[in-house]
Design a protein around this motif. Structure first.
Motif, short mmCIF file in Angstrom:
data_model
loop_
_atom_site.label_atom_id
_atom_site.label_comp_id
_atom_site.label_asym_id
_atom_site.label_seq_id
_atom_site.Cartn_x
_atom_site.Cartn_y
_atom_site.Cartn_z
N GLY A 124 -8.38 6.34 -5.31
CA GLY A 124 -8.38 7.42 -4.22
C GLY A 124 -10.10 7.89 -3.92
O GLY A 124 -10.04 8.79 -2.79
N ALA A 125 -10.96 7.59 -4.69
CA ALA A 125 -12.19 7.94 -4.40
C ALA A 125 -12.68 7.22 -3.23
O ALA A 125 -13.74 7.63 -2.54
N HIS A 126 -12.06 6.15 -2.79
CA HIS A 126 -12.41 5.31 -1.59
C HIS A 126 -11.75 5.61 -0.36
O HIS A 126 -11.64 5.12 0.51
N ALA A 127 -10.43 6.57 -0.55
CA ALA A 127 -9.68 6.66 0.51
C ALA A 127 -10.26 7.18 1.84
O ALA A 127 -9.76 6.83 3.03
N GLU A 128 -10.75 8.35 1.71
CA GLU A 128 -11.26 8.83 3.07
C GLU A 128 -12.60 7.94 3.66
O GLU A 128 -12.43 7.84 4.82
N ARG A 129 -13.17 7.47 2.72
CA ARG A 129 -14.19 6.56 3.38
C ARG A 129 -13.56 5.45 4.33
O ARG A 129 -14.06 5.04 5.30
N ILE A 130 -12.67 4.84 3.95
CA ILE A 130 -12.15 3.55 4.76
C ILE A 130 -11.20 4.21 5.91
O ILE A 130 -11.30 3.60 6.93
N ALA A 131 -10.70 5.40 5.85
CA ALA A 131 -10.19 6.02 7.08
C ALA A 131 -11.29 6.39 7.99
O ALA A 131 -11.11 5.95 9.32
N ASP A 132 -12.44 6.82 7.78
CA ASP A 132 -13.53 7.09 8.46
C ASP A 132 -13.97 5.92 8.98
O ASP A 132 -14.45 6.03 10.45
N GLU A 133 -14.20 4.75 8.11
CA GLU A 133 -14.95 3.63 8.89
C GLU A 133 -13.82 3.15 9.82
O GLU A 133 -14.12 2.30 10.81
N TRP A 193 -5.19 0.44 2.04
CA TRP A 193 -5.63 0.20 3.72
C TRP A 193 -5.18 1.33 4.41
O TRP A 193 -4.33 1.94 4.35
N ALA A 194 -6.22 1.45 5.54
CA ALA A 194 -6.26 2.68 6.47
C ALA A 194 -6.30 1.63 7.67
O ALA A 194 -7.07 1.25 8.01
N THR A 195 -5.14 2.09 8.56
CA THR A 195 -5.14 1.39 9.97
C THR A 195 -5.32 2.70 10.91
O THR A 195 -4.52 3.64 10.97
N VAL A 196 -5.98 2.58 11.93
CA VAL A 196 -6.11 3.58 13.19
C VAL A 196 -5.67 2.74 14.37
O VAL A 196 -6.07 1.69 14.74
N ILE A 197 -5.07 3.50 15.22
CA ILE A 197 -4.77 2.86 16.59
C ILE A 197 -5.36 3.70 17.68
O ILE A 197 -5.33 5.04 17.85
N GLY A 198 -6.15 3.04 18.67
CA GLY A 198 -6.78 3.80 19.77
C GLY A 198 -6.22 3.19 20.99
O GLY A 198 -5.19 2.59 21.12
N ASP A 199 -6.92 3.49 21.95
CA ASP A 199 -6.53 2.96 23.27
C ASP A 199 -6.56 1.37 23.64
O ASP A 199 -7.62 0.96 23.93
N GLY A 200 -5.44 0.71 23.29
CA GLY A 200 -5.75 -0.72 23.42
C GLY A 200 -6.35 -1.50 22.26
O GLY A 200 -6.77 -2.59 22.43
N ARG A 242 -8.60 -1.68 11.00
CA ARG A 242 -8.14 -1.43 9.63
C ARG A 242 -9.34 -1.56 8.74
O ARG A 242 -10.20 -2.44 9.09
N ARG A 243 -9.47 -0.92 7.97
CA ARG A 243 -10.32 -0.98 6.72
C ARG A 243 -9.53 -0.93 5.47
O ARG A 243 -8.52 -0.29 5.25
#
Length: 478
Positions: free
Chosen positions: A212-221, A177-184, A188-189
């Motif tokens: 591992g092959a999908h790690a960069e993609r979910i972070a980008d999305e 799982w990849a979680t990103v935090i923005g302004d408010g 997660r992907r």
């Protein structure tokens, strides 16, 4: 003493104490899981236990008692106490609960497993999770997580009718799982689904996921979702990906067709069902494309087994055929009350738990289309993928779901990415609006289905494929 001897002693003691039927499960369980965050292993869990659970039937009541002391004296005491609990619980003396007849089985069964997951070195499993989460973190995820889980369970079942069955079932799976935090805004992907993918298989399943092959993609999305336009509100044509549709099946069909809910036996905690047994065989549940099968025989699916916890063999049967409701998930006692000739769907999450009606593999038969064909045939709609949230009433009728990601569909092509997509509906109306269904079925595993009081966590499987639904309300807020 062997496990079968211990179980037989408990059965004999229950019968001697007044039970007219008794069954016993001796279980040996091993569990392992690992959690990684941002390239570091944070937690390793390993545990194992063994015990014995006795069910005894007196009049109209079950008694249950479980112990971890696997000796003959303890087993006989457990059988006696289970019968005493049943007798104390009986409300209508002389009006016994009947059990749907079942063939007596003496058998041994094991699930398929190419690579024993508990034999894979911890270092290799740790490198897999740390590497995948490190890649996602480096690609922009503020929080990158990964997990795997492994279950290895041996069960020895004996009943007063003569059953004598041993089973070994190995299950495993995982996800990132990849979680990103923005302004408010937080996005997660997930891969391969919002809780990972699990099956009744060996470590080869995790190899095939190739985390591992999908790690960069979910972070980008996930990062792209921070600035994507909000899912519009209104009614539209909705296309659901197979992972999201598997949860839709789980919540609005699987739980609804559990016979104990339909009979009101689960009402105190988990709710009931909108279904009425008088309409079994006639009620239209959905469009003619809707064919739902209960099938614990599917190789590798998470809800598969050789025999359930009453000794009933795994058998496939229809729940919905051509859109008509025709079958339920049942146990031998609930089936008898309902006048049905089958059980086969009773399980417990361990030796210490009373078996109850649970989903096995409940899923769609494939349709005649492909996802590409469904998109190409859609002039104006939204594609939603990967569950993010779910809510459904206690009758399993009205629901609202959110997904991690959506895409506009315009003139037969995918368009812009959409943020915070949601949709809502009413079960039979929603399923009745399904007008296209893909043949690309994936059997998704649900390792965290909660039911019962005290709570039990069940493992279920849900074959699903992308499908299209007309006039669905989307963009629901709050």
């Amino acid at each position: 003493m062997s496990e079968f001897d211990e179980a037989q002693s408990a059965v004999e003691a229950a019968l001697a104490a007044g039970a007219r039927y008794a069954d016993v499960r001796v279980m040996q369980r091993r569990y392992e899981s690992m959690h990684a965050r941002n390239g570091e292993i944070e937690e390793l869990t390993q545990r194992e236990d063994a015990g014995l659970g006795v069910r005894a039937l007196v009049g109209d009541a079950w008694g249950f008692y479980a112990i971890s002391d696997l000796t003959d004296i303890a087993a006989r005491k457990a059988g006696r106490i289970a019968a005493e609990i049943a007798e104390a619980s009986a409300t209508v003396p002389g009006r016994p609960v009947q059990l749907t007849p079942a063939a007596v089985s003496i058998d041994s069964w094991a699930s398929g497993c190419e690579i024993d997951p508990l034999a894979v070195p911890l270092s290799g499993k740790g490198d897999l999770l740390s590497g995948a989460t490190k890649t996602a973190h480096a690609a922009g995820a503020d929080l990158a997580e990964g997990v795997y889980q492994i279950w290895d369970t041996s069960t020895f079942f004996v009943s007063s009718e003569g059953h004598r069955i041993d089973q070994r079932i190995r299950k495993c799976g995982g996800g990132i799982w990849a979680t990103v935090i923005g302004d408010g805004e937080t996005q997660r992907r997930s891969y391969p689904s919002h809780r990972g993918q699990y099956g009744t298989r060996g470590w080869e399943l995790v190899h095939e996921l190739d985390l591992g092959a999908h790690a960069e993609r979910i972070a980008d999305e996930a990062r792209a979702l921070l600035t994507a336009p909000l899912c519009p509100a209104g009614e539209t044509t909705l296309i659901l990906g197979d992972e999201q549709l598997s949860l839709q099946i789980h919540e609005s069909i699987g739980h609804a067709i559990e016979l104990d809910r339909i009979l009101g036996w689960e009402a105190a905690f988990a709710g009931t069902s909108w279904l009425d047994l008088a309409q079994l065989g006639t009620l239209r549940y959905g469009s003619p494309l809707l064919n739902i099968v209960i099938d614990p025989t599917l190789p590798g699916s998470l809800g598969s087994f050789g025999y359930d916890d009453e000794g009933s063999p795994a058998v496939a049967r229809d729940a919905v055929r051509d859109g008509i409701w025709v079958g339920v998930l049942a146990g031998r006692d609930s089936a008898s009350v309902a006048g049905l000739p089958y059980g086969g769907s009773v399980r417990a999450d361990g030796w210490q738990s009373l078996p109850m009606v649970r989903m096995t593999n409940v899923g769609l038969e494939p349709g005649p289309h492909t996802l590409d064909e469904i998109i190409a045939a859609t002039d104006d709609g939204i594609l939603m993928e990967t569950n993010r949230s779910w809510s459904i009433d206690d009758k399993r009728l009205n629901f609202q779901f959110g997904t991690e990601i959506g895409y506009e569909v315009k003139r037969g092509r995918l368009g812009r990415m959409l943020r915070n997509p949601t949709y809502t509906g009413i079960g039979p109306s929603f399923w009745g609006s399904m007008d296209m269904l893909s043949s690309e079925v994936v059997s998704w595993g649900t390792p965290n289905c909660g039911k019962g009081q005290p709570m039990q966590v069940g493992h279920t499987g849900h074959p699903a494929a992308p499908a299209r639904f007309q006039n669905v309300r989307v963009g629901v807020r709050g």
